[in-house]
Design an enzyme around this catalytic site. Structure first.
Site, PDB file in Angstrom:
ATOM      1  N   CYS A  39      18.051  14.007 -20.919  1.00 19.60           N
ATOM      2  CA  CYS A  39      17.907  14.260 -19.483  1.00 19.60           C
ATOM      3  C   CYS A  39      17.550  15.724 -19.269  1.00 19.60           C
ATOM      4  O   CYS A  39      17.940  16.598 -20.049  1.00 19.60           O
ATOM      5  CB  CYS A  39      19.211  13.927 -18.749  1.00 19.60           C
ATOM      6  SG  CYS A  39      19.063  14.019 -16.939  1.00 19.60           S
ATOM      7  N   CYS A  43      24.210  17.506 -15.214  1.00 14.39           N
ATOM      8  CA  CYS A  43      25.303  17.176 -14.299  1.00 14.39           C
ATOM      9  C   CYS A  43      26.634  17.220 -15.045  1.00 14.39           C
ATOM     10  O   CYS A  43      26.792  16.573 -16.090  1.00 14.39           O
ATOM     11  CB  CYS A  43      25.083  15.797 -13.685  1.00 14.39           C
ATOM     12  SG  CYS A  43      23.530  15.670 -12.772  1.00 14.39           S
ATOM     13  N   CYS A  46      28.458  13.893 -16.073  1.00 14.62           N
ATOM     14  CA  CYS A  46      27.682  12.822 -16.709  1.00 14.62           C
ATOM     15  C   CYS A  46      28.473  12.166 -17.835  1.00 14.62           C
ATOM     16  O   CYS A  46      29.031  12.847 -18.695  1.00 14.62           O
ATOM     17  CB  CYS A  46      26.375  13.378 -17.254  1.00 14.62           C
ATOM     18  SG  CYS A  46      25.347  12.141 -18.080  1.00 14.62           S
TER      19      CYS A  46
END
Length: 254
Positions: A39, A43, A46
């Site tokens: 990714c 975040c 996550c």
């Protein structure tokens, strides 16, 4: 569907073994396919992190999808990681096209952070996609930065509105996914969600998964993002008039 399991041995005759397998195996009517863990966002909460960069070759992925269709799959959702990070979005585009064109699945969807999607992708693959879900945890860019949902100087919220418009143009149903955590639990999103008018707003409670976003071997430390069940219920109550809201507590996700 006949599956050969490496290393599996059974003294029962083959027809009996296959019948026992058929009796035991659930029908995969709805499938979430996390084909990549990579990714471009970071975040903090996550729970499907980039522990490997492996992605199944395209033809093998298609073969697996065909097997799932034969076993009863009617709905497929492609996720990650970030699905559009592989081959500039062509990989997930080709899978979407295969599922709709070759397998004739009634529901084909993608969950994405939206940052890597270009209008050219819709022009090429939009007709094969039924639903696009975009992750958005806050309508305050400072909060998105705190969470880690940011790439360079790109404004996540502005990009969300652009994607909403493209979905309208290409007749793709638009969804929003939000993870409620310590940094956004007090936010009032009523006005923004109603303006975007998604077909569904999925609201998740921040969840700890050992080895992913919690624990010794984890790539994230999500403990500081966790909220209580009472906090989550308070957020839901504040948004109870949003008709498209679909809550998923930690208990439901587990």
């Amino acid at each position: 569907l006949s599956l050969s399991l490496p290393g599996w041995r059974d003294s029962a005759p083959r027809p009996q073994r296959e019948q026992e397998w058929d009796d035991a195996a659930p029908t995969p009517t709805s499938v979430n396919y996390h084909f990549t863990r990579r990714c471009n966002y970071k975040c903090g909460f996550c729970f499907h992190t980039a522990k490997t960069s492996f992605v199944l070759p395209l033809e093998e992925a298609k073969r697996g999808l065909a097997m799932l269709k034969e076993a009863g799959m009617g709905k497929i959702n492609f996720s990650g990681g970030e699905p559009f990070i592989q081959d500039g979005g062509d990989f997930v585009g080709k899978l979407v096209q295969f599922c709709k064109q070759d397998l004739a699945l009634p529901s084909v969807s993608i969950v994405s952070n939206g940052s890597l999607i270009r209008k050219q992708w819709f022009e090429k693959y939009g007709e094969y996609l039924d639903i696009l879900a975009i992750s958005c945890d806050s309508f305050d860019e400072d909060v998105n930065v705190l969470i880690g949902r940011r790439q360079g100087k790109k404004n996540h919220v502005e990009n969300l509105h652009k994607l909403r418009q493209w979905c309208r143009e290409y007749a793709v149903a638009f969804k929003i996914n939000s993870v409620i955590n310590r940094f956004n639990v007090e936010e009032d999103m009523n006005e923004q969600i109603k303006a975007l008018n998604p077909v569904r707003w999925k609201v998740f409670q921040c969840l700890l998964i050992e080895g992913e976003n919690s624990g010794e071997d984890a790539l994230r430390e999500a403990e500081k993002f966790v909220i209580s069940d009472e906090d989550f219920d308070g957020f839901l109550d504040r948004h109870k008039d949003v008709s498209c809201l679909v809550p998923e507590s930690n208990q439901k996700v587990k």
